[in-house]
Write an enzyme that holds these catalytic residues in place. Structure first.
Site, PDB file in Angstrom:
ATOM      1  N   TYR A 172     -12.778   7.708 -13.597  1.00 19.34           N
ATOM      2  CA  TYR A 172     -12.779   6.183 -12.805  1.00 19.34           C
ATOM      3  C   TYR A 172     -13.379   5.098 -13.864  1.00 19.34           C
ATOM      4  CZ  TYR A 172     -13.902   2.810  -9.144  1.00 19.34           C
ATOM      5  OH  TYR A 172     -13.854   1.513  -8.503  1.00 19.34           O
ATOM      6  N   ASP A 203       0.809  -1.383   0.095  1.00 15.93           N
ATOM      7  CA  ASP A 203       0.061  -0.167   0.120  1.00 15.93           C
ATOM      8  C   ASP A 203       0.958   1.099  -0.039  1.00 15.93           C
ATOM      9  OD1 ASP A 203      -3.449   0.131   0.750  1.00 15.93           O
ATOM     10  OD2 ASP A 203      -2.020   2.035   1.225  1.00 15.93           O
ATOM     11  N   ASP A 248       4.173   2.293  -4.203  1.00 18.65           N
ATOM     12  CA  ASP A 248       3.256   3.412  -5.152  1.00 18.65           C
ATOM     13  C   ASP A 248       3.294   2.709  -6.312  1.00 18.65           C
ATOM     14  OD1 ASP A 248       2.551   5.288  -6.746  1.00 18.65           O
ATOM     15  OD2 ASP A 248       4.177   6.645  -6.261  1.00 18.65           O
ATOM     16  N   VAL A 249       2.038   2.178  -6.719  1.00 18.14           N
ATOM     17  CA  VAL A 249       1.809   1.533  -7.825  1.00 18.14           C
ATOM     18  C   VAL A 249       2.244   2.177  -9.273  1.00 18.14           C
ATOM     19  CG1 VAL A 249       0.287  -0.173  -7.070  1.00 18.14           C
ATOM     20  CG2 VAL A 249      -0.684   1.856  -7.871  1.00 18.14           C
ATOM     21  N   LYS A 255     -11.567   2.005 -15.465  1.00 19.16           N
ATOM     22  CA  LYS A 255     -11.812   0.735 -15.076  1.00 19.16           C
ATOM     23  C   LYS A 255     -12.429  -0.074 -16.291  1.00 19.16           C
ATOM     24  CE  LYS A 255     -11.260   1.036 -10.668  1.00 19.16           C
ATOM     25  NZ  LYS A 255     -10.268   0.063  -9.987  1.00 19.16           N
TER      26      LYS A 255
END
Length: 227
Positions: A154, A37, A62-63, A158
């Site tokens: 978003y 996370d 950090d993705v 997605k």
């Protein structure tokens, strides 16, 4: 139902919400879970709360940092010998009229929700293909399947995750790699508090949701049953 006992699992965005519920469920089933996370405080709180005998590792990640994601996946492979499951769960949102959402806000959501999943999925897919086994689970959203006005970044990201997952699933078929995409509806998680609101009253937005919110532990159970 799949036996997760002894399996090595990586979860992004795992210190809260669905990610945390997945981690708890999997550790309770005997899985070795690497919880990642970007929030160090929540990671620390989670790590001190796990039950005796549960196998959990907690890593700051950090993705949106491709090198960091690649390094994390390689380290897990080196330490544990294999990666059985990868849950690309980290995600953010911004709510507002599309005319009020800036390109910088678009970019931020895209970097986490789309590029973050790409980095995690691609790094893991190569390892799993070499293993001849593994399962990548990408957490998308109902918003990736139907229109979601006031949440364009978003919804768009997605939708991209759904397309990525279905195509990668086909590529992985003959390599022994499974790919699933999860499209939850409204979940009772921190996302409603964490979401940036642009000229939208937070309390009014949440109170106007016309559906019963699903608890995160219930969502996690359904996701793992699907997996």
């Amino acid at each position: 139902m799949t036996d997760f006992n002894g399996k090595t699992v990586v979860i992004t965005g795992g210190a809260d919400g669905i990610g945390k519920a997945l981690a708890i469920n999997l550790m309770a089933q005997g899985a070795r879970v690497v919880v990642t996370d970007i929030d160090q405080a929540k990671l620390s709180d989670f790590s001190t709360s796990i039950q005796t005998g549960w196998d959990g590792t907690f890593e700051l990640l950090d993705v949106t940092d491709q090198s960091a994601v690649q390094r994390l996946i390689e380290d897990v492979k080196e330490e544990f010998g294999n990666i059985d499951y990868m849950f690309n769960n980290a995600g953010i949102a911004v709510t507002g009229d599309s005319r009020d959402i800036s390109m910088e806000q678009w970019r931020k959501v895209t970097e986490v929700n789309q590029w973050g999943v790409i980095y995690g999925a691609m790094a893991t897919f190569k390892i799993m293909a070499a293993q001849g086994s593994g399962h990548i689970v990408n957490i998308a959203s109902l918003a990736g399947l139907i229109p979601f006005p006031t949440n364009l970044p978003y919804s768009a990201t997605k939708s991209a995750v759904v397309g990525l997952s279905m195509s990668l699933r086909a590529e992985g078929h003959d390599l022994g790699v499974k790919v699933s995409v999860v499209c939850p509806g409204f979940i009772r998680s921190n996302i409603f508090e964490a979401t940036e609101m642009i000229n939208v009253p937070r309390e009014k937005m949440v109170s106007n949701i016309a559906f019963k919110l699903v608890e995160t532990d219930v969502a996690a159970e359904k996701i793992l049953k699907g997996v």
